[in-house]
Design a protein around this motif. Structure first.
Motif, mmCIF file in Angstrom:
data_model
loop_
_atom_site.group_PDB
_atom_site.id
_atom_site.type_symbol
_atom_site.label_atom_id
_atom_site.label_comp_id
_atom_site.label_asym_id
_atom_site.label_seq_id
_atom_site.Cartn_x
_atom_site.Cartn_y
_atom_site.Cartn_z
ATOM 1 N N ASN A 122 -44.072 -22.678 35.290
ATOM 2 C CA ASN A 122 -43.661 -22.656 33.866
ATOM 3 C C ASN A 122 -42.222 -22.248 33.792
ATOM 4 O O ASN A 122 -41.596 -21.468 34.207
ATOM 5 C CB ASN A 122 -44.353 -21.952 32.942
ATOM 6 N N LEU A 123 -41.169 -23.272 33.281
ATOM 7 C CA LEU A 123 -39.804 -23.100 33.200
ATOM 8 C C LEU A 123 -39.409 -22.579 31.724
ATOM 9 O O LEU A 123 -40.182 -22.666 30.885
ATOM 10 C CB LEU A 123 -39.031 -24.317 33.295
ATOM 11 N N LYS A 124 -38.582 -21.497 31.662
ATOM 12 C CA LYS A 124 -38.092 -21.063 30.198
ATOM 13 C C LYS A 124 -36.777 -21.495 30.045
ATOM 14 O O LYS A 124 -35.904 -22.104 30.735
ATOM 15 C CB LYS A 124 -37.868 -19.581 30.430
ATOM 16 N N GLY A 125 -36.538 -21.823 28.664
ATOM 17 C CA GLY A 125 -35.299 -22.015 27.965
ATOM 18 C C GLY A 125 -35.138 -21.665 26.721
ATOM 19 O O GLY A 125 -35.903 -21.199 25.908
ATOM 20 N N THR A 126 -33.939 -22.264 26.237
ATOM 21 C CA THR A 126 -33.677 -21.983 24.783
ATOM 22 C C THR A 126 -33.016 -23.358 23.921
ATOM 23 O O THR A 126 -32.388 -24.016 24.530
ATOM 24 C CB THR A 126 -32.642 -20.838 24.536
ATOM 25 N N VAL A 127 -33.781 -23.327 22.825
ATOM 26 C CA VAL A 127 -33.232 -24.471 21.894
ATOM 27 C C VAL A 127 -31.614 -24.386 21.682
ATOM 28 O O VAL A 127 -31.281 -23.264 21.095
ATOM 29 C CB VAL A 127 -33.898 -24.713 20.388
ATOM 30 N N LYS A 128 -30.913 -25.445 22.138
ATOM 31 C CA LYS A 128 -29.602 -25.304 21.903
ATOM 32 C C LYS A 128 -28.954 -26.399 20.939
ATOM 33 O O LYS A 128 -27.886 -26.319 20.645
ATOM 34 C CB LYS A 128 -28.565 -25.553 23.305
ATOM 35 N N ASP A 168 -33.147 -22.013 31.836
ATOM 36 C CA ASP A 168 -32.734 -20.913 32.180
ATOM 37 C C ASP A 168 -31.794 -21.172 33.551
ATOM 38 O O ASP A 168 -32.566 -21.724 34.305
ATOM 39 C CB ASP A 168 -33.712 -19.764 32.365
ATOM 40 N N PRO A 169 -30.975 -20.634 33.827
ATOM 41 C CA PRO A 169 -30.308 -20.832 35.138
ATOM 42 C C PRO A 169 -31.236 -20.591 36.382
ATOM 43 O O PRO A 169 -31.208 -21.383 37.294
ATOM 44 C CB PRO A 169 -29.241 -20.007 35.263
ATOM 45 N N SER A 170 -31.856 -19.401 36.377
ATOM 46 C CA SER A 170 -32.621 -19.361 37.438
ATOM 47 C C SER A 170 -33.873 -20.369 37.483
ATOM 48 O O SER A 170 -34.268 -20.524 38.816
ATOM 49 C CB SER A 170 -33.528 -18.072 37.300
ATOM 50 N N ASP A 171 -34.084 -21.117 36.629
ATOM 51 C CA ASP A 171 -35.030 -22.191 36.634
ATOM 52 C C ASP A 171 -34.551 -23.670 36.839
ATOM 53 O O ASP A 171 -35.181 -24.248 37.243
ATOM 54 C CB ASP A 171 -36.009 -22.049 35.296
ATOM 55 N N SER A 172 -33.397 -23.515 36.488
ATOM 56 C CA SER A 172 -32.683 -24.876 36.234
ATOM 57 C C SER A 172 -32.509 -25.536 37.850
ATOM 58 O O SER A 172 -32.672 -26.611 38.150
ATOM 59 C CB SER A 172 -31.189 -24.813 35.793
ATOM 60 N N THR A 173 -32.340 -24.495 38.744
ATOM 61 C CA THR A 173 -32.278 -24.942 40.251
ATOM 62 C C THR A 173 -33.418 -25.435 40.774
ATOM 63 O O THR A 173 -33.493 -26.338 41.879
ATOM 64 C CB THR A 173 -31.763 -23.882 41.131
ATOM 65 N N VAL A 174 -34.684 -25.306 40.142
ATOM 66 C CA VAL A 174 -36.124 -25.748 40.628
ATOM 67 C C VAL A 174 -36.145 -27.143 40.381
ATOM 68 O O VAL A 174 -36.731 -27.895 41.186
ATOM 69 C CB VAL A 174 -37.164 -24.826 39.982
ATOM 70 N N VAL A 175 -35.529 -27.658 39.343
ATOM 71 C CA VAL A 175 -35.695 -29.059 38.778
ATOM 72 C C VAL A 175 -34.387 -29.884 38.818
ATOM 73 O O VAL A 175 -34.269 -30.901 38.228
ATOM 74 C CB VAL A 175 -36.272 -29.328 37.471
ATOM 75 N N LYS A 176 -33.277 -29.484 39.533
ATOM 76 C CA LYS A 176 -32.156 -30.279 39.502
ATOM 77 C C LYS A 176 -32.334 -31.749 40.239
ATOM 78 O O LYS A 176 -31.505 -32.344 40.008
ATOM 79 C CB LYS A 176 -31.090 -29.310 40.465
ATOM 80 N N GLY A 177 -33.304 -31.792 40.914
ATOM 81 C CA GLY A 177 -33.545 -33.190 41.559
ATOM 82 C C GLY A 177 -34.553 -33.816 40.854
ATOM 83 O O GLY A 177 -35.079 -34.768 41.252
ATOM 84 N N LEU A 178 -34.853 -33.715 39.701
ATOM 85 C CA LEU A 178 -36.027 -34.361 38.998
ATOM 86 C C LEU A 178 -35.680 -34.845 37.826
ATOM 87 O O LEU A 178 -36.305 -34.810 36.604
ATOM 88 C CB LEU A 178 -37.370 -33.011 38.581
ATOM 89 N N THR A 179 -34.370 -35.625 37.567
ATOM 90 C CA THR A 179 -33.868 -36.011 36.419
ATOM 91 C C THR A 179 -34.920 -37.187 35.926
ATOM 92 O O THR A 179 -35.407 -37.946 36.549
ATOM 93 C CB THR A 179 -32.661 -36.610 36.638
#
Length: 477
Positions: free
Chosen positions: A417-423, A455-466
């Motif tokens: 599960n990835l974490k994020g913030t509404v921007k 979150d930056p720590s989770d962003s690297t996990v999905v950088k190839g899943l556009t």
């Protein structure tokens, strides 16, 4: 009145006992009527406690909003195309990136094949500036015999230059035509040699295989006979083992000969195909170079003729210096300078550059291809991925910038599960793009795009899943 008399007469006709029973029943009914009415009111009227209306329960406010969405790089996916002036004209000469490469802003991604022509045009434009500047200086200085002689020398120089262009083109054309003639012929000779080698190798090695297979059949017959003799104790075990070893040796020789045969045939066929491709490439390249040489020659001749005509006109007017002549020379210089700026701008367009720093996600056009409607490459800033949630318009009022969110994969592309913030909360309502797998779901739902910074720590996990399909849960507490 007649009916009343009928009832009285009927009552009188009854016997005394019956009359008294009827009178008693009627009296009893009259006495019980009030009690019956009272009891009926008691059962039909609800008690006061039951008549009280209970207050409606307060609706439970949801603490989260869920929706489907997709992943994309920060700033969305960018399609990098050739400049509009080059669309449909330029062909990619060099592609300097590949999928997965990281590029910086302004880095050259591709070079179009019109670069050399545009460089030549720039050099010619710069030469025109120098000529125009020289003419202006001469006009300002006035008529002098030395200037007249110099102008004549300039004309002679241009004519000599024009002759040089012609000589160079004739030599280049002869060289390319000769190359177009003998190189394909030489390549055809190599192809014929390879085919002859193949035709010679196949029968030889096939004969070897037939000889070995015949030898194997004879040896196997002997081996069976030795087995029979050994079973009858007519020979020793060592002779049987020797014959078996001979059989295995021949089988190994057959396998090696078959492998050599297959390898030889495949190698020669591959060499024939490669030489045929080289032959076609050499022909195409020579024809292209011949066409480019002709185009460059025509451009050079036309430009030089224009320069000769301009120089001749200047020579005719050089004896007379007038303000109008100076103004005309200045205008000519300005025009030449503008041509240089235009040539510089067009040359810049021959180099396709990255508009932002990011990663190459998809290559649509490669060297030798003309960019299409999808451009040359797609790129994005995958170092920071964004989740785009398609939120129903009825739920948008619950959202605020800064709320936390959880992102899950709908397809199993990632497990955590990835974490994020509404921007960012969109300002426009549109049709849903990411469809639910539920067949009963509304495919025409009206939604608002909400962007969530992962979150930056989770962003690297999905950088190839556009464009991967996701499920988003936004905490609205």
């Amino acid at each position: 009145m007649g009916q009343d008399n009928f009832v009285v007469d009927k009552f009188k006709s009854l016997d005394p006992v019956t009359r008294w029973v009827a009178i008693g029943a009627t009296a009893a009914a009259l006495l019980l009527l009030p009690a019956g009415l009272h009891l009926a009111g008691t059962f039909t009227q609800p008690p006061a406690a039951k008549q009280a209306v209970k207050p409606a329960p307060k609706p439970v406010e949801a603490t989260a909003v869920t929706s489907l969405g997709r992943l994309e790089p920060l700033g969305e996916v960018i399609k990098v195309s050739a400049p509009s002036a080059q669309m449909g004209q330029g062909i990619i000469s060099q592609l300097l990136v590949k999928e997965g490469d990281r590029v910086s802003k302004g880095q050259v991604i591709a070079v179009l094949n019109n670069r050399q022509r545009l460089e030549a045009a720039l050099l010619k434009a710069q030469e025109d500036v120098r000529v125009s500047q020289s003419n202006l200086d001469k006009v300002k200085a006035g008529a002098k015999q030395g200037e007249i002689g110099a102008q004549r020398a300039e004309i002679d120089r241009l004519k000599s230059q024009l002759q040089g262009y012609r000589d160079t083109y004739v030599a280049t054309k002869a060289r390319l035509e000769a190359q177009l003639k003998w190189e394909p012929a030489a390549q055809a000779g190599r192809i014929a040699s390879l085919k002859a080698q193949l035709a010679g190798e196949k029968p030889t090695q096939e004969a070897t295989l037939r000889r070995l297979r015949s030898q194997l059949r004879n040896t196997e017959v002997d081996y069976k006979r030795f087995q029979q003799l050994y079973a009858e104790r007519a020979i020793e075990a060592t002779r049987l083992d020797a014959k078996r070893l001979e059989v295995e040796t021949i089988r190994q020789q057959i396998a090696e000969a078959q492998s050599k045969y297959n390898q030889t045939v495949a190698t020669l066929n591959q060499q024939i195909i490669e030489n045929q491709a080289t032959q076609q490439k050499l022909t195409s390249t020579a024809q292209q170079q011949l066409a480019e040489a002709k185009a460059n020659y025509d451009t050079s001749v036309a430009t030089t003729n224009q320069q000769i005509a301009a120089a001749q006109a200047t020579l005719n007017k050089i004896a007379e210096v007038r303000p109008v002549d100076v103004a005309g020379a200045q205008a000519e210089l300005a025009r030449a300078q503008a041509t240089v700026r235009q040539a510089q701008a067009e040359l810049t367009d021959a180099f396709v550059r990255s508009p932002v720093a990011g990663e190459i996600l998809k290559v649509h056009a490669r060297a030798g291809e003309a960019p299409g409607t999808n451009g040359i490459v797609e790129m994005g800033q995958t170092s920071q991925m964004v989740a785009v949630a398609e939120v129903y318009e009825s739920d948008v009022r619950k959202l605020r910038v800064g709320q936390s969110a959880t992102i899950k994969s709908e397809s199993g592309a990632f497990t955590q599960n990835l974490k994020g913030t509404v921007k960012e909360i969109g300002l426009q309502i549109g049709k849903q793009d990411v469809l639910n797998t539920d067949p009963a779901a509304d495919s025409d739902s009206r939604v608002v795009e909400v962007k969530i910074a992962i979150d930056p720590s989770d962003s690297t996990v999905v950088k190839g899943l556009t464009n991967s399909k996701i499920a988003v849960t936004i905490n609205t507490k």
